[in-house]
Write an enzyme that holds these catalytic residues in place. Structure first.
Site, PDB file in Angstrom:
ATOM      1  N   ARG A 122       0.822  -1.230   0.000  1.00  0.00           N
ATOM      2  CA  ARG A 122       0.000   0.000   0.000  1.00  0.00           C
ATOM      3  C   ARG A 122       0.850   1.272   0.000  1.00  0.00           C
ATOM      4  NH1 ARG A 122      -2.041   1.994   4.388  1.00  0.00           N
ATOM      5  NH2 ARG A 122      -2.468   0.002   5.369  1.00  0.00           N
ATOM      6  N   TYR A 134     -10.942  21.711 -14.693  1.00  0.00           N
ATOM      7  CA  TYR A 134     -11.513  20.375 -14.835  1.00  0.00           C
ATOM      8  C   TYR A 134     -12.753  20.262 -13.945  1.00  0.00           C
ATOM      9  CZ  TYR A 134     -11.930  15.349 -14.909  1.00  0.00           C
ATOM     10  OH  TYR A 134     -12.415  14.081 -15.044  1.00  0.00           O
ATOM     11  N   ASP A 182      -2.168  21.861 -12.353  1.00  0.00           N
ATOM     12  CA  ASP A 182      -2.644  20.733 -13.163  1.00  0.00           C
ATOM     13  C   ASP A 182      -2.110  20.968 -14.575  1.00  0.00           C
ATOM     14  OD1 ASP A 182      -4.009  18.964 -14.791  1.00  0.00           O
ATOM     15  OD2 ASP A 182      -5.936  19.192 -13.751  1.00  0.00           O
ATOM     16  N   LYS A 203      -4.382  10.682 -19.290  1.00  0.00           N
ATOM     17  CA  LYS A 203      -4.474  11.395 -20.550  1.00  0.00           C
ATOM     18  C   LYS A 203      -3.172  11.264 -21.352  1.00  0.00           C
ATOM     19  CE  LYS A 203      -8.449  12.444 -18.746  1.00  0.00           C
ATOM     20  NZ  LYS A 203      -8.715  13.681 -18.007  1.00  0.00           N
TER      21      LYS A 203
END
Ligand code: PLP
Length: 385
Positions: A54, A106, A179, A204
């Site tokens: 994890r 976004y 971003d 993307k």
């Protein structure tokens, strides 16, 4: 890794994924590490640095090292999606922190900041981040802890000044996170411009093949805040899976050739669509008519990206009808893949969206520009007939 030449260009580092080879077979592609647990040393220590799946994973680490090299930062973190990367930054802020974010961004992240982040005590002021005075006015010294930017920003492709806004954020005691999904590390390096954190929806362009959901963060400094972000990823269980990290690393090997070709095609299409009788406007930072073109030319190197939007003169119905009539462009959400996509954004962004209803968002892939133009030209004509 054996001794490597130094001073290599980013595309060289990407093409060879930093040149790792597998120790036993000398394979040029490293194996996917799937183990979730690791054997302790006889004295109960974990000297090799791996304890459990994890917090960390070797395949994820290798992919992070490639991305850190491309963004020129000391460390990167991969998470399960772009949204988990962005929200991990917010969740690492102190309780009660104030955030400044763009009005054009976004939509899912704007939605989360407006509706969900507030339930954790984070408040956000949305401003036009293309307006430096507006950003200055929105920042509250001592209270604002994060200025979030997205440039070029979805779906209007406005461009914000990373260097100037990083300075504004720092003067107020805040960090600046960017971003940079659409710019990619090929065209813009936000950390070199003064940003503290760069975020990617690796779903993307970084992956580029529409087959992985992933998010990434890269830091300018390994500091206390970065340790908190790492802790959020670990404690909230947001690490990217090893198979996804492997696919992402494979995708990043061709990042430069893909996005350079996509940006070139996007510019050619933008110019042709700008002259189209049925198109009222083309929103693309590479066009001289774009309101922040000069800033884009300064801040972006080698291209303006593969994303643009067109506004259909006859309005919403003609826009929706155009999207319905394309045959080559795929009518789908998302962006940054090798196949070109078209989408009527307003209908999915919903209330509060700054997206005009006559707008179609285009993600330019790697098909021939003439084929893409012919298809959308035919659809525009048929929709306006
Ligand atoms: C897609 C996208 C995101 C969110 O990424 P997911 O991987 O879908 O969670 C964030 N920012 C931008 C600019 C995006 O295009």
């Amino acid at each position: 890794m054996t001794a490597k030449p130094t001073g290599l260009q980013p595309r060289t580092l990407a093409a060879q994924a930093l040149g790792w080879e597998e120790a036993e077979t000398h394979a040029v592609v490293t194996p996917i590490h799937v183990a979730t647990t690791f054997i302790r040393d006889p004295d109960n220590q974990y000297r090799n640095g791996f304890v459990y799946g994890r917090p960390d994973n070797q395949t994820v680490r290798q992919c992070e090292a490639v991305l850190a090299a491309l963004e020129e930062g000391p460390e990167a973190l991969l998470l399960g999606s772009g949204m988990s990367a962005a929200t991990a930054v917010v969740m690492a802020l102190p309780a009660g922190a104030h955030i400044v974010a763009p009005t054009v961004m976004y939509w899912a992240l704007r939605n989360w900041l407006m509706n969900d982040a507030v339930t954790y005590g984070y408040t956000t002021t949305f401003v036009d981040t293309t307006d430096l005075a507006a950003v200055k006015a929105a920042v509250e010294p001592g209270k604002t802890k994060l200025v979030w930017l997205e440039t070029p920003s979805n779906p209007l492709w406005t461009v914000s000044d990373i260097a100037a806004i990083s300075d504004i954020a720092h003067a107020a005691g805040a960090i600046c996170a960017v971003d940079s999904t659409v710019a990619t590390p090929v065209f813009t390096r936000p950390l070199a411009l003064g940003a503290d954190i760069v975020m990617h929806a690796a779903t993307k362009y970084l992956n580029g093949h529409s087959d992985v959901v992933a998010g990434a963060l890269v830091t300018r400094e390994v500091n206390e805040f970065w340790a908190k972000v790492r802790r959020v990823r670990s404690m909230h269980g947001q690490i990217l899976g090893p198979f996804e990290a492997f696919l992402l690393m494979r995708g990043m090997r061709t990042l430069h050739v893909r996005v350079e070709a996509q940006a070139k095609a996007a510019l050619a299409l933008a110019e042709r669509l700008k002259a189209h009788a049925m198109v009222a406007d083309v929103l693309y930072p590479g066009l001289a008519s774009h309101p922040q073109h000069a800033l884009a030319a300064r801040q972006m190197h080698g291209g303006f990206g593969g994303m643009m939007s067109i506004r259909v003169k006859a309005g919403e119905r003609a826009a929706v009808s155009t999207a319905a009539r394309v045959e080559l462009w795929k009518r789908a959400t998302s962006l940054g893949g090798v196949e070109s996509l078209i989408e009527h954004r307003a209908s999915i962004e919903g209330a509060g969206s700054p997206c005009p209803t006559d707008l179609l968002r285009l993600s330019v892939g790697l098909e021939a520009v003439d084929d893409l133009y012919a298809d959308i030209d035919r659809a525009l004509r048929a929709a306006n007939a």
